[in-house]
Design a protein around this motif. Sequence first.
Motif, PDB file in Angstrom:
ATOM      1  N   ASP A 110       0.836  -1.212   0.000  1.00 50.73           N
ATOM      2  CA  ASP A 110       0.000   0.000   0.000  1.00 50.73           C
ATOM      3  C   ASP A 110       0.867   1.256   0.000  1.00 50.73           C
ATOM      4  OD1 ASP A 110      -2.201  -1.550   0.038  1.00 50.73           O
ATOM      5  OD2 ASP A 110      -2.626  -1.309   2.184  1.00 50.73           O
ATOM      6  N   ASP A 111       2.135   1.098   0.373  1.00 48.90           N
ATOM      7  CA  ASP A 111       3.005   2.271   0.536  1.00 48.90           C
ATOM      8  C   ASP A 111       4.169   2.351  -0.438  1.00 48.90           C
ATOM      9  OD1 ASP A 111       1.525   2.989   2.835  1.00 48.90           O
ATOM     10  OD2 ASP A 111       2.671   1.517   3.998  1.00 48.90           O
ATOM     11  N   LEU A 112       4.368   1.325  -1.258  1.00 48.56           N
ATOM     12  CA  LEU A 112       5.571   1.283  -2.102  1.00 48.56           C
ATOM     13  C   LEU A 112       5.265   0.893  -3.539  1.00 48.56           C
ATOM     14  CD1 LEU A 112       7.853  -0.685   0.392  1.00 48.56           C
ATOM     15  CD2 LEU A 112       8.197   1.695  -0.313  1.00 48.56           C
ATOM     16  N   PHE A 113       5.895   1.577  -4.478  1.00 46.87           N
ATOM     17  CA  PHE A 113       5.740   1.215  -5.888  1.00 46.87           C
ATOM     18  C   PHE A 113       6.965   1.660  -6.671  1.00 46.87           C
ATOM     19  CE2 PHE A 113       4.467   5.244  -8.161  1.00 46.87           C
ATOM     20  CZ  PHE A 113       4.535   6.096  -7.064  1.00 46.87           C
ATOM     21  N   ARG A 114       7.084   1.100  -7.870  1.00 45.10           N
ATOM     22  CA  ARG A 114       8.149   1.561  -8.766  1.00 45.10           C
ATOM     23  C   ARG A 114       7.533   1.888 -10.115  1.00 45.10           C
ATOM     24  NH1 ARG A 114      11.107  -3.082 -12.302  1.00 45.10           N
ATOM     25  NH2 ARG A 114       9.116  -3.912 -12.972  1.00 45.10           N
ATOM     26  N   PHE A 115       8.203   2.753 -10.875  1.00 42.83           N
ATOM     27  CA  PHE A 115       7.707   3.055 -12.225  1.00 42.83           C
ATOM     28  C   PHE A 115       8.888   3.288 -13.143  1.00 42.83           C
ATOM     29  CE2 PHE A 115       8.414   7.617 -11.693  1.00 42.83           C
ATOM     30  CZ  PHE A 115       8.333   7.762 -10.316  1.00 42.83           C
ATOM     31  N   LYS A 116       8.623   3.075 -14.423  1.00 45.09           N
ATOM     32  CA  LYS A 116       9.658   3.289 -15.427  1.00 45.09           C
ATOM     33  C   LYS A 116       9.230   4.400 -16.362  1.00 45.09           C
ATOM     34  CE  LYS A 116      11.831  -1.210 -15.508  1.00 45.09           C
ATOM     35  NZ  LYS A 116      12.363  -2.266 -16.362  1.00 45.09           N
ATOM     36  N   LEU A 117      10.200   5.211 -16.787  1.00 42.71           N
ATOM     37  CA  LEU A 117       9.935   6.331 -17.694  1.00 42.71           C
ATOM     38  C   LEU A 117      10.826   6.223 -18.921  1.00 42.71           C
ATOM     39  CD1 LEU A 117      10.059   9.459 -15.330  1.00 42.71           C
ATOM     40  CD2 LEU A 117       8.057   8.125 -15.997  1.00 42.71           C
ATOM     41  N   THR A 118      10.395   6.875 -19.989  1.00 38.04           N
ATOM     42  CA  THR A 118      11.264   7.022 -21.155  1.00 38.04           C
ATOM     43  C   THR A 118      12.469   7.853 -20.739  1.00 38.04           C
ATOM     44  OG1 THR A 118       9.904   8.924 -21.753  1.00 38.04           O
ATOM     45  CG2 THR A 118       9.467   6.853 -22.924  1.00 38.04           C
ATOM     46  N   ALA A 163      13.177  15.405  -5.211  1.00 34.22           N
ATOM     47  CA  ALA A 163      14.393  14.652  -5.543  1.00 34.22           C
ATOM     48  C   ALA A 163      14.129  13.146  -5.488  1.00 34.22           C
ATOM     49  CB  ALA A 163      15.489  15.010  -4.555  1.00 34.22           C
ATOM     50  N   TYR A 164      14.499  12.455  -6.542  1.00 35.72           N
ATOM     51  CA  TYR A 164      14.334  10.999  -6.613  1.00 35.72           C
ATOM     52  C   TYR A 164      15.637  10.370  -7.082  1.00 35.72           C
ATOM     53  CZ  TYR A 164       9.375  10.168  -5.872  1.00 35.72           C
ATOM     54  OH  TYR A 164       8.155  10.023  -5.295  1.00 35.72           O
ATOM     55  N   SER A 165      16.095   9.354  -6.392  1.00 36.98           N
ATOM     56  CA  SER A 165      17.257   8.614  -6.882  1.00 36.98           C
ATOM     57  C   SER A 165      16.855   7.817  -8.112  1.00 36.98           C
ATOM     58  CB  SER A 165      17.739   7.628  -5.828  1.00 36.98           C
ATOM     59  OG  SER A 165      18.342   8.319  -4.771  1.00 36.98           O
ATOM     60  N   VAL A 166      17.695   7.818  -9.117  1.00 29.96           N
ATOM     61  CA  VAL A 166      17.439   6.948 -10.272  1.00 29.96           C
ATOM     62  C   VAL A 166      17.789   5.524  -9.832  1.00 29.96           C
ATOM     63  CG1 VAL A 166      17.941   6.487 -12.688  1.00 29.96           C
ATOM     64  CG2 VAL A 166      18.122   8.829 -11.818  1.00 29.96           C
ATOM     65  N   ALA A 167      16.856   4.599  -9.987  1.00 31.05           N
ATOM     66  CA  ALA A 167      17.076   3.223  -9.526  1.00 31.05           C
ATOM     67  C   ALA A 167      17.644   2.333 -10.629  1.00 31.05           C
ATOM     68  CB  ALA A 167      15.765   2.643  -8.998  1.00 31.05           C
ATOM     69  N   SER A 168      17.567   2.800 -11.854  1.00 31.96           N
ATOM     70  CA  SER A 168      18.116   2.013 -12.972  1.00 31.96           C
ATOM     71  C   SER A 168      19.580   2.403 -13.178  1.00 31.96           C
ATOM     72  CB  SER A 168      17.301   2.258 -14.239  1.00 31.96           C
ATOM     73  OG  SER A 168      17.088   3.637 -14.408  1.00 31.96           O
ATOM     74  N   PRO A 169      20.377   1.512 -13.787  1.00 32.60           N
ATOM     75  CA  PRO A 169      21.785   1.830 -14.015  1.00 32.60           C
ATOM     76  C   PRO A 169      21.982   2.784 -15.185  1.00 32.60           C
ATOM     77  CG  PRO A 169      21.262  -0.349 -14.846  1.00 32.60           C
ATOM     78  CD  PRO A 169      20.014   0.153 -14.201  1.00 32.60           C
ATOM     79  N   ASP A 185      21.120   1.825 -18.912  1.00 33.03           N
ATOM     80  CA  ASP A 185      19.767   1.394 -19.288  1.00 33.03           C
ATOM     81  C   ASP A 185      19.066   2.434 -20.170  1.00 33.03           C
ATOM     82  OD1 ASP A 185      17.307   0.109 -19.353  1.00 33.03           O
ATOM     83  OD2 ASP A 185      17.372  -0.415 -17.230  1.00 33.03           O
ATOM     84  N   GLU A 186      18.309   1.964 -21.134  1.00 30.31           N
ATOM     85  CA  GLU A 186      17.569   2.876 -22.036  1.00 30.31           C
ATOM     86  C   GLU A 186      16.371   3.525 -21.355  1.00 30.31           C
ATOM     87  OE1 GLU A 186      16.332   0.735 -25.491  1.00 30.31           O
ATOM     88  OE2 GLU A 186      18.411   0.339 -26.075  1.00 30.31           O
ATOM     89  N   GLU A 187      15.881   2.849 -20.293  1.00 31.07           N
ATOM     90  CA  GLU A 187      14.728   3.388 -19.561  1.00 31.07           C
ATOM     91  C   GLU A 187      15.175   3.858 -18.180  1.00 31.07           C
ATOM     92  OE1 GLU A 187      11.768   0.107 -21.624  1.00 31.07           O
ATOM     93  OE2 GLU A 187      12.220  -0.073 -19.504  1.00 31.07           O
ATOM     94  N   LEU A 188      14.366   4.721 -17.570  1.00 31.54           N
ATOM     95  CA  LEU A 188      14.675   5.202 -16.222  1.00 31.54           C
ATOM     96  C   LEU A 188      13.702   4.572 -15.237  1.00 31.54           C
ATOM     97  CD1 LEU A 188      15.106   9.004 -17.022  1.00 31.54           C
ATOM     98  CD2 LEU A 188      16.943   7.349 -16.564  1.00 31.54           C
TER      99      LEU A 188
END
Length: 267
Positions: free
Chosen positions: A28-36, A63-69, A72-75
Amino acid sequence: MNNPAQKLTKPSSGPTEETVLEVQHYTDDLFRFKLTRPDAFRFRSGEFIMLGLMINEKPLLRAYSVASPAWDEELEFYSIKVKGGPLTSHLCHTEKGDKVLLGRKPVGTLVLDALTPAKRLYMISTGTGFAPFASLIRDPATYEMFEEVVVTHTCREVAELTYSKQVVEDTLNHEFLGEIAKGKLHYFDSVTREEHPRQGRITTLLEDDTVTNYFGFESLNPNTDRVMICGSTAMLNDTKAICEKRGFVEGANSAPADFVIERAFVG
Ligand code: A2P
């Protein structure tokens, strides 16, 4: 100047509008999302960026840390949902195809450049503080710099570990990264408010050597180890104090040293 091509125009410094590619809710409190990812968007694994939405016709960014390396083509981003929170209460309702605002200038101290070389890297996180480490453990450069990479994640409840567990598992099973990370990447999870094989705050488990003993490594020390820390302000302060007591010196982009923390971090 009659030729429009010669006109001097200031490049825009405002956020770009990116498209949501995927959303996954964990609790209920956590999610992830991917962006172009815009072609011009360059960052170092572990950095953070301003990200947000138009709310009441005004941009609202945090401020958000980028979780992808970095390769990667996506964020990817990992976020809490704060009930009534100005941004996350809206962000958590985004769906595939929606637009999200992305800043242009990634920054941060949780980067390999801010550390001097050593044998082992410890990445210590609580809650959504795992996000920058989700980026770093998927970057081959981390394994080029360190022989062993330990990532720890401590949460209140077991379900909150789902994302970190999945990222570590996917990394080890990844066609190319798996080859690099296998035998080098070590995951330590603990929980503070539920039954779990490993219980307690990470500060306690570092101080009494539970973490290092778990892997059969010598006690945390600046001769062989480097540390990155990400979590709440109280956790940052307490973990930093443990490092300093053991002789670790805080590093920065301008002066790499033994450990780094991210003060600007917001889940
Ligand atoms: P605890 O349950 O004992 O408070 P939060 O969701 O509040 O950010 O907490 C995430 C995790 O960080 C929880 O397991 C919490 O433990 C732990 N934590 C909170 N404060 C500290 C601290 N000062 N040092 C180490 N761990 C902490």
